[in-house]
Design a protein around this motif. Structure first.
Motif, PDB file in Angstrom:
ATOM      1  N   LYS B 233      24.308   9.857  12.859  1.00 39.95           N
ATOM      2  CA  LYS B 233      25.010  10.829  13.707  1.00 39.95           C
ATOM      3  C   LYS B 233      24.843  10.481  15.189  1.00 39.95           C
ATOM      4  CE  LYS B 233      24.334  14.951  11.042  1.00 39.95           C
ATOM      5  NZ  LYS B 233      23.485  16.136  11.038  1.00 39.95           N
ATOM      6  N   LEU B 234      23.660  10.030  15.557  1.00 44.55           N
ATOM      7  CA  LEU B 234      23.392   9.781  16.970  1.00 44.55           C
ATOM      8  C   LEU B 234      23.858   8.414  17.433  1.00 44.55           C
ATOM      9  CD1 LEU B 234      19.855  11.316  17.539  1.00 44.55           C
ATOM     10  CD2 LEU B 234      22.022  12.097  18.468  1.00 44.55           C
ATOM     11  N   PHE B 235      23.638   7.419  16.596  1.00 46.87           N
ATOM     12  CA  PHE B 235      23.867   6.055  17.072  1.00 46.87           C
ATOM     13  C   PHE B 235      24.953   5.305  16.315  1.00 46.87           C
ATOM     14  CE2 PHE B 235      19.358   7.070  17.845  1.00 46.87           C
ATOM     15  CZ  PHE B 235      19.398   7.077  19.224  1.00 46.87           C
ATOM     16  N   GLY B 236      25.506   5.936  15.281  1.00 46.09           N
ATOM     17  CA  GLY B 236      26.537   5.243  14.527  1.00 46.09           C
ATOM     18  C   GLY B 236      26.013   3.944  13.961  1.00 46.09           C
ATOM     19  N   ASP B 237      26.735   2.869  14.184  1.00 51.47           N
ATOM     20  CA  ASP B 237      26.346   1.596  13.605  1.00 51.47           C
ATOM     21  C   ASP B 237      25.362   0.819  14.473  1.00 51.47           C
ATOM     22  OD1 ASP B 237      27.880   2.059  11.408  1.00 51.47           O
ATOM     23  OD2 ASP B 237      29.697   1.302  12.388  1.00 51.47           O
ATOM     24  N   GLN B 238      25.100   1.332  15.664  1.00 50.30           N
ATOM     25  CA  GLN B 238      24.125   0.676  16.545  1.00 50.30           C
ATOM     26  C   GLN B 238      22.741   0.655  15.920  1.00 50.30           C
ATOM     27  OE1 GLN B 238      25.028   3.028  20.098  1.00 50.30           O
ATOM     28  NE2 GLN B 238      23.803   1.504  21.171  1.00 50.30           N
ATOM     29  N   ASP B 239      21.909  -0.278  16.306  1.00 50.11           N
ATOM     30  CA  ASP B 239      20.535  -0.289  15.810  1.00 50.11           C
ATOM     31  C   ASP B 239      19.749   0.797  16.542  1.00 50.11           C
ATOM     32  OD1 ASP B 239      18.167  -0.817  14.671  1.00 50.11           O
ATOM     33  OD2 ASP B 239      17.716  -2.588  15.910  1.00 50.11           O
ATOM     34  N   PRO B 240      19.254   1.797  15.806  1.00 51.59           N
ATOM     35  CA  PRO B 240      18.566   2.909  16.471  1.00 51.59           C
ATOM     36  C   PRO B 240      17.152   2.577  16.922  1.00 51.59           C
ATOM     37  CG  PRO B 240      18.636   3.255  14.102  1.00 51.59           C
ATOM     38  CD  PRO B 240      19.337   1.961  14.358  1.00 51.59           C
ATOM     39  N   MET B 241      16.562   1.511  16.381  1.00 58.02           N
ATOM     40  CA  MET B 241      15.149   1.243  16.674  1.00 58.02           C
ATOM     41  C   MET B 241      14.931   1.058  18.171  1.00 58.02           C
ATOM     42  SD  MET B 241      13.367   1.291  13.913  1.00 58.02           S
ATOM     43  CE  MET B 241      11.921   0.282  14.122  1.00 58.02           C
ATOM     44  N   GLY B 242      13.901   1.734  18.701  1.00 53.39           N
ATOM     45  CA  GLY B 242      13.553   1.562  20.098  1.00 53.39           C
ATOM     46  C   GLY B 242      14.416   2.339  21.075  1.00 53.39           C
ATOM     47  N   GLN B 243      15.424   3.057  20.591  1.00 54.35           N
ATOM     48  CA  GLN B 243      16.291   3.835  21.480  1.00 54.35           C
ATOM     49  C   GLN B 243      15.512   5.005  22.079  1.00 54.35           C
ATOM     50  OE1 GLN B 243      19.455   3.268  22.236  1.00 54.35           O
ATOM     51  NE2 GLN B 243      20.497   2.254  20.541  1.00 54.35           N
ATOM     52  N   LEU B 244      15.918   5.410  23.259  1.00 56.80           N
ATOM     53  CA  LEU B 244      15.254   6.547  23.910  1.00 56.80           C
ATOM     54  C   LEU B 244      15.938   7.847  23.519  1.00 56.80           C
ATOM     55  CD1 LEU B 244      14.633   5.086  27.462  1.00 56.80           C
ATOM     56  CD2 LEU B 244      13.075   5.229  25.502  1.00 56.80           C
ATOM     57  N   LEU B 245      15.137   8.901  23.400  1.00 55.91           N
ATOM     58  CA  LEU B 245      15.674  10.180  22.971  1.00 55.91           C
ATOM     59  C   LEU B 245      15.314  11.277  23.957  1.00 55.91           C
ATOM     60  CD1 LEU B 245      14.670  10.185  19.191  1.00 55.91           C
ATOM     61  CD2 LEU B 245      16.961   9.869  20.107  1.00 55.91           C
ATOM     62  N   THR B 246      16.248  12.220  24.139  1.00 57.05           N
ATOM     63  CA  THR B 246      15.903  13.432  24.873  1.00 57.05           C
ATOM     64  C   THR B 246      15.711  14.532  23.853  1.00 57.05           C
ATOM     65  OG1 THR B 246      18.194  14.101  25.005  1.00 57.05           O
ATOM     66  CG2 THR B 246      17.351  12.755  26.809  1.00 57.05           C
ATOM     67  N   ALA B 247      14.950  15.559  24.215  1.00 62.42           N
ATOM     68  CA  ALA B 247      14.751  16.649  23.264  1.00 62.42           C
ATOM     69  C   ALA B 247      14.641  17.966  24.006  1.00 62.42           C
ATOM     70  CB  ALA B 247      13.488  16.407  22.457  1.00 62.42           C
ATOM     71  N   GLU B 248      15.291  18.978  23.435  1.00 60.91           N
ATOM     72  CA  GLU B 248      15.183  20.310  24.020  1.00 60.91           C
ATOM     73  C   GLU B 248      14.938  21.284  22.890  1.00 60.91           C
ATOM     74  OE1 GLU B 248      18.413  21.814  26.528  1.00 60.91           O
ATOM     75  OE2 GLU B 248      18.310  19.829  27.472  1.00 60.91           O
ATOM     76  N   MET B 249      14.143  22.313  23.122  1.00 56.73           N
ATOM     77  CA  MET B 249      13.938  23.325  22.098  1.00 56.73           C
ATOM     78  C   MET B 249      15.260  24.047  21.881  1.00 56.73           C
ATOM     79  SD  MET B 249      10.792  23.192  21.243  1.00 56.73           S
ATOM     80  CE  MET B 249       9.876  24.640  20.776  1.00 56.73           C
ATOM     81  N   SER B 250      15.601  24.364  20.632  1.00 58.83           N
ATOM     82  CA  SER B 250      16.824  25.097  20.354  1.00 58.83           C
ATOM     83  C   SER B 250      16.629  26.557  20.718  1.00 58.83           C
ATOM     84  CB  SER B 250      17.206  24.977  18.893  1.00 58.83           C
ATOM     85  OG  SER B 250      17.542  23.667  18.588  1.00 58.83           O
TER      86      SER B 250
END
Lengths: 110, 894
Positions: B233-250
Motif C-alpha cells: 500500500k505504501l510503496f507499491g513495487d518499490q523496495d520498501p527496505m530501509g525506507q523512512l517512515l513518518t508516524a502519527e497517533m490516530s
C-alpha cells in the motif's frame, strides 16, 4: 501356453528387471519406466506387475539389506529366472518374425 | 508436523489392509516417493501421495478375509449392497426421509468437525508451539474487589524470567493492544494497527519474515517491520527496505491531550508475510519495543522496574524441553514476594498459559481473537443432539417397518443365512444410507458455509478466524464418520431383525413381538419433540430479548441522530461546515456515543472532596448542545447552556444518580455546588441527570457516569447530527464530501443511532441465528420422522381404516384415530421441554442482560404450538390421503 504369455507392461518391466540387475526393486523400476519409456505409472501398478511376474515364475525375489532412505526398510530385489529370459526371447523372436513378414516396413532398409 | 500425521494414517491404513509379505516394500517405496515429491507444493504432494496409497488397495495386495468362507463373504457383501440398494429404491419415501434427515445432521457434523479442527490448529505454524507460554496476571482491582485475570505480564517479570529463572529459553515482551498509527511517507499515509515488539519476536514465533534478519529487525529503536500488504500500500513495487517512515497517533487521547507517537523517524527494517488466519496475533506492522522503552526512559517512568505495571504487556516465553510450567510459576511467585508483601491482602500472581489454550481460554482476558471453550461445548452438544435425532429417525422407521421385512428375513434364514449374516445385511443397508447422506450433507454444508462464516463473532475482535476449507484427508474422516453413524443408527434394527425366528417370520404374530413397541419408539419420538420444542423456545426467547433490548427506552432521544466518527482535531471546522447544510437541524459533539460505547469509551477515577470515597466512573466529554439534543432529563441543577470559553478550564460536571450513590453524596438537590476530585483537581457538580443506559444492556459494569464540558477539540470523537432528510443516500454523500476535505486518511464512518445500537448486540443476534438454525434443523428432522411414522401407520392400518369407512366413519373420526397417539407424545415432550428450556435459557443466555424482556405465556408455549401445528399438518395430509382412498382397493385384495 497361456501361462507364458507376456503383457506389454509385463514385458517392459521384465526387461527393466534384467537391465537394473542389483537395483531392480519397485520404486527403481518405476523410475526407469519413466526415464526409459516415458511412462508414468503408480508404484502400486509396478508392484502388482512384478508380483504377477513372480507368480508366473519369470522373476525371483530376495530382500536386500536395510537402507536409510526408506526409513530402515529393506528392498525386495527382483532377478529374472531362466524361464523369464526364455519368455523374453520368445517374445522378441515372435515380433521379429512378424516384422519380417511385413514387406512395407522392410527392416532391410536400415 | 502435518506430513507426519498423514504418514502415520496412511501407514496404518496400509498395514491394516495389505498382506504382510508386501507391506515392507510398499512402505519403503512410498517413503522414497515422498522424497521425490518434496519439491512440489503441499496440496499436490498430498494428493499424489494419497493417490499412490490408494492405488495399493488392489486385489493382489489385499489381505484375505480370514475364515473358511472367504470367497462367500465377499459375495455376500456384494449381495448385501445390492439388496440394500434395491430396498432403498423400493421404499423411496422412507429412504428419502432417512437420507434427508441424516444429510441435514451430517452437514452440521461436517461443519463442527472442520470448526473444531481449525480451532485446534490455531497457532500450529509456530515451531515451538508446544513450548510457548504466556504470562498471566491475577489480582484484585478496584473498591469492589473484582478479581481481574489478564493475559499480561510486566517488564519486571520478563527480566526475572530471562535472567533469574532456569529452564526458560527465549523471552519476548510486547504491547498487548494495538497502537493505531497513521504510518506513511511524505506523500501518503495509511492507518495501521501496530504492536511494539521485543527483539526476540522472530526467534520465538515462526511468522514468515520475508526480508530482514530475524535476529536484528527489531533490535534498535525506530525499526519497523511492515506486513506485505501494508508495504505494498505504501510503496507499491518499490523496495520498501530501509525506507523512512513518518508516524502519527490516530487521534488517540491520553489524559485529555493528544498523545504523541513514540515512533518518530521510523525505518523499514523488515517485511513479514501477513499473519495467517489461524494466528492469535494479527498485526499490520511491528515496531521495535526499544522505541517505546526510549520514550519511557525520556519521561523517567518506572514501568521497567515496577512489577505492578502489568496490564499493557504480553510476556511470552519458551520453556526448555522437560521443564514443567509449575516450576517457572513457582519461581515467578518467589520473585514477586517483596512486591507482594507491600500489597498485603491483594497479591499479584503470575501464571503461565500454554499456547494451545490461547484461543479457547475464557479465563484470562486478552485483546486477540478468542473462542470460548464453553461456547464450543454447547455447539458440540447441540450438534450431537441433532445427529442423534436423525439416527433415531432411522432406527424408528426401520423398527416400524420390521414387520414388512420379516418375510424377507424368513426367506433368507430358510435358505441358510446365519443370524450374523442377516445382522450384517441390515448394517450394510444403514451404512449405505448414511454414506449417501454424507454426500448430500457435504453439499448442504457448502451451502450453509458462507452463511455461517458471516455470523458475527464479537470475540474474534474484527478478525476472520475461520475458513472452513475441506482437505482431502478430512473427507476420509468424514466417510469413517458416516460408517460410524450408519452403525449407530442401524444396530438396533439389525439386532432385532436378525433375532426373528424363521418360524415366526411367516406368521402374522410378529406384531406383538416388536421390541418395546411402545417404549423404545415412543421414547425416541418424545426425545425428538422435546429437542424441537426446546430449541424453538430458545430462539423465540432470545429473539424476544434482542428486540426488547433494541427498542429499550434508553432514557434519552436517539431518533434521527446520525453520529460521525472523528479522528483528528478538525471537529470545529467540520461542525461549522455541516451546520450550513439544510438537512442538518442541530449539531452536538461528544467523546463517545451513548448506549454504544466501543473503543473510544473513557472512564476516570473520582474522589469525594475529603478523599474518603472513590469511584470509577464513565466520563463523556460533551458540548453545550448535547443535553438538549438528546433530551436527557435533568433532576436538579442545570445543564451546560453556553459554549465554554477558549481558555476556561472545565470545572463543571453533570453526574447521574448512581454516581451520587457510589460516593455517598446524598440526594440530588443537596449535592449541587459540591466538589469532587478528578485528576487531582477540584470539580463542581453543576447538575444531576437521571440514570440512563450508558453503554448497553449487556455491559453495565459501570453505573456512575459524568458529563464534562470541554473546549479541547481533540476530546471530541463523535459529531452527533440531528438529520431531517428523506434522501438518506444523498445526504450521506454530501456529508462524506465535506468530511473528505478535512480527513484524507481515515474513511468516513457515520451511522444512525439505531444501527450502532443494533451493532452493539450483534453477539446476541449471532446466538439467535445459530439457535434458530438448529431449531429449524431439529424440527425438520423430527417432522420427517413423524411423517415417516404416520405414513407407516396409515399404510399398515389401511385395512382397518377401510373397514371403519365402510361401517360409516367420517374423516373426523379417522383423524382422531390416527393422530391421538402423536398428540399425546407431543404433549409429553412439551411437559419435559418447557421447564428445562426456561432454566437453561435463563442461566446461559439471558443472565448477561440486566433488564429482561418479560416472558409471556405465549412465548413459553410457542415451541409446543409450532411443533403441534407442524405435526398435525403432517398427520392431516396423510389422513386425507387415507380417507380418500377407495376402501375396495385395500379390502378387495384378500
Amino acid at each position: 501356453m497361456e501361462k507364458e504369455h507376456l503383457g506389454e507392461l509385463e514385458e517392459l518391466i521384465l526387461l527393466l528387471v534384467v537391465m537394473l540387475k542389483e537395483e531392480a526393486y519397485g520404486f527403481a523400476i518405476r523410475k526407469a519406466l519413466k526415464d526409459q519409456a516415458n511412462r508414468t505409472v503408480t508404484i502400486g501398478a509396478v508392484h502388482g506387475t512384478v508380483n504377477r511376474l513372480e507368480k508366473k515364475g519369470f522373476v525371483e525375489s530376495d530382500m536386500s539389506d536395510a537402507t536409510e532412505v526408506r526409513g530402515g526398510r529393506r528392498k525386495r530385489i527382483f532377478t529374472v529366472t531362466a524361464s523369464g529370459k526364455k519368455a523374453l526371447q520368445k517374445s522378441q523372436e515372435l515380433k521379429v518374425s512378424l516384422w519380417t513378414q511385413i514387406p512395407e516396413f522392410s527392416l532391410g532398409n536400415q | 508436523m502435518k506430513t507426519l500425521k498423514s504418514n502415520k494414517l496412511s501407514h496404518r491404513l496400509l498395514k491394516l489392509l495389505c498382506r504382510k509379505e508386501y507391506i515392507e516394500e510398499i512402505l519403503g517405496d512410498l517413503a522414497e516417493y515422498k522424497e521425490e515429491l518434496a519439491s512440489k507444493p503441499a496440496w499436490k504432494r498430498k494428493l499424489f501421495y494419497w493417490f499412490h496409497v490408494f492405488n495399493f488397495l488392489q486385489p493382489w495386495a489385499l489381505k484375505n478375509i480370514d475364515g473358511s468362507q472367504k470367497l462367500n463373504q465377499y459375495g455376500m457383501f456384494k449381495n448385501y449392497f445390492k439388496t440394500s440398494v434395491r430396498s432403498l429404491l423400493k421404499n423411496k419415501a422412507f429412504s428419502g426421509i432417512n437420507i434427508l434427515g441424516l444429510a441435514m445432521s451430517l452437514s452440521l457434523v461436517v461443519l463442527m468437525m472442520l470448526f473444531l479442527g481449525e480451532i485446534y490448529s490455531f497457532d500450529d505454524f509456530h515451531e515451538n508451539r508446544d513450548n510457548i507460554y504466556r504470562v498471566t496476571s491475577t489480582e484484585v482491582r478496584g473498591n469492589r474487589g473484582a478479581v481481574v485475570k489478564q493475559a499480561t505480564g510486566s517488564y519486571f517479570i520478563a527480566d526475572q524470567l530471562a535472567q533469574e529463572v532456569s529452564g526458560v529459553g527465549e523471552v519476548l515482551v510486547m504491547t498487548n493492544t494495538f497502537t493505531k498509527l497513521d504510518i506513511g511517507t511524505e506523500d501518503k499515509a495509511v492507518p495501521v494497527d501496530c504492536y511494539y515488539a521485543g527483539s526476540t519476536f522472530f526467534n520465538l514465533f515462526s511468522f514468515d519474515l520475508i526480508k530482514g534478519n530475524p535476529n536484528t529487525v527489531l533490535s534498535l529503536p525506530n525499526q519497523v517491520v511492515l506486513t506485505e500488504s501494508v508495504a505494498y500500500k505504501l510503496f507499491g513495487d518499490q523496495d520498501p527496505m530501509g525506507q523512512l517512515l513518518t508516524a502519527e497517533m490516530s487521534g488517540y487521547l491520553q489524559n485529555g491531550a493528544t498523545a504523541e507517537s513514540d515512533l518518530k523517524n521510523g525505518v523499514v527494517s523488515g517485511i513479514v508475510a501477513d499473519p495467517p488466519v489461524n494466528s492469535h496475533l494479527r498485526f499490520e506492522a511491528l515496531i521495535s519495543l526499544k522505541t517505546k522503552e526510549r520514550a519511557i526512559i525520556e519521561r523517567s517512568l518506572d514501568h521497567q522496574t515496577n512489577p505492578g505495571y502489568n496490564s499493557n504487556l504480553y510476556v511470552y516465553l519458551v520453556l526448555n524441553e522437560g521443564v514443567k510450567p509449575q516450576q517457572v510459576e513457582e519461581a515467578m511467585f518467589n520473585s514477586l514476594k517483596a512486591f507482594n508483601t507491600e500489597r498485603e491482602d491483594n497479591p499479584l500472581i503470575h501464571n503461565l498459559q500454554s499456547m494451545s489454550t490461547f484461543i479457547t481460554s475464557d479465563t484470562y482476558h486478552s485483546a486477540g481473537p478468542t473462542f470460548a471453550k464453553r461456547k464450543l461445548l454447547i455447539m458440540l452438544a447441540l450438534t450431537l443432539i441433532v445427529l442423534l435425532s436423525a439416527c433415531f429417525n432411522y432406527t424408528n422407521l426401520s423398527l416400524a417397518r420390521a414387520l414388512r421385512r420379516s418375510k424377507e428375513v424368513g426367506v433368507r434364514k430358510v435358505i441358510g443365512a446365519s443370524r450374523f449374516q442377516v445382522f450384517c445385511q441390515f448394517l450394510v443397508e444403514a451404512i449405505v444410507i448414511s454414506s449417501m447422506a454424507l454426500i448430500i450433507g457435504i453439499g448442504l454444508f457448502l451451502l450453509i458455509k458462507p452463511f455461517f462464516l458471516s455470523l458475527p463473532n464479537p470475540s474474534a475482535r474484527g478478525f476472520e478466524m475461520f475458513e472452513l476449507a475441506i482437505s482431502f484427508e478430512q473427507v476420509l474422516y468424514f466417510f469413517l464418520l458416516a460408517i460410524l453413524v450408519g452403525l449407530l443408527a442401524g444396530i438396533l434394527p439389525a439386532l432385532f431383525l436378525s433375532k426373528i425366528q424363521t418360524i415366526n417370520a411367516f406368521k402374522n404374530s410378529l406384531q406383538s413381538k416388536l421390541p418395546g413397541k411402545i417404549s423404545v419408539k415412543n421414547i425416541l419420538i418424545v426425545f425428538q419433540f422435546t429437542m424441537s420444542i426446546g430449541l424453538i423456545m430458545c430462539a423465540v426467547l432470545i429473539n424476544d430479548q434482542y428486540n426488547y433490548t433494541l427498542s429499550y427506552d434508553l432514557g434519552y432521544d436517539t431518533e434521527d441522530i446520525l453520529t460521525v466518527e472523528i479522528q483528528g482535531d478538525y471537529v470545529d471546522v467540520l461542525a461549522n461546515e455541516y451546520a450550513k447544510l439544510s438537512e442538518v437541524e442541530a449539531i452536538s459533539k461528544s467523546g463517545w456515543v451513548l448506549g454504544v460505547g466501543g473503543d473510544g469509551l473513557t472512564a476516570g477515577m473520582f474522589f469525594s472532596e475529603d478523599r474518603s470515597a472513590r469511584t470509577l466512573s464513565l466520563l463523556n466529554q460533551i458540548d453545550d448542545k448535547y443535553i438538549p439534543m438528546h433530551n436527557i432529563e435533568i433532576l436538579a441543577g442545570e445543564s451546560f447552556y453556553e459554549p465554554l470559553g477558549r481558555d476556561v478550564a472545565a470545572y463543571n460536571i453533570l453526574v447521574n444518580e448512581a454516581f451520587l450513590k457510589e460516593l455517598g453524596l446524598g440526594a440530588p438537590e443537596e449535592v449541587l455546588g459540591q466538589q469532587v476530585l478528578y485528576n487531582g483537581e477540584k470539580i463542581r457538580i453543576r447538575g444531576v441527570f437521571k440514570d440512563a443506559v450508558s453503554i448497553g444492556l449487556t455491559k453495565k459494569f459501570l453505573e456512575p457516569m459524568v458529563f464534562i464540558q470541554t473546549n479541547s477539540a481533540t476530546d471530541y470523537k463523535a459529531l452527533n447530527l440531528k438529520i431531517a432528510s428523506n434522501d438518506i443516500m444523498g445526504m450521506l454523500t454530501k456529508l462524506e464530501e465535506v468530511y473528505a476535505k478535512h480527513d484524507q486518511i481515515h474513511p468516513f464512518n457515520a451511522s444512525y443511532y439505531e444501527d450502532s445500537i443494533a451493532e452493539t448486540y450483534k453477539a446476541e443476534k449471532g446466538t439467535y441465528t445459530i439457535i434458530s438454525f438448529l431449531a429449524i434443523m431439529a424440527i425438520s428432522i423430527s417432522t420427517l420422522g413423524l411423517l415417516g411414522m404416520v405414513i407407516f401407520n396409515t399404510e399398515t392400518r389401511q385395512k382397518e381404516i377401510s373397514i371403519r369407512k365402510v361401517l360409516g366413519a367420517g374423516i373426523g373420526n379417522l383423524a382422531v384415530l390416527l393422530s391421538k397417539n402423536f398428540v399425546l407424545l407431543i404433549l409429553l415432550a412439551a411437559l419435559i421441554a418447557i421447564p428445562i428450556t426456561l432454566e437453561i435459557v435463563e442461566r446461559q443466555v439471558l443472565n448477561s442482560f440486566w433488564d429482561r424482556a418479560p416472558i409471556s405465556m405465549m412465548e413459553t408455549l410457542s415451541g409446543f404450538f409450532i411443533v403441534l401445528l407442524i405435526g398435525l399438518f403432517t398427520i392431516a395430509i396423510q389422513v386425507q390421503k387415507a380417507a380418500r382412498a377407495n376402501p375396495i382397493n385395500s379390502l378387495g385384495s384378500e
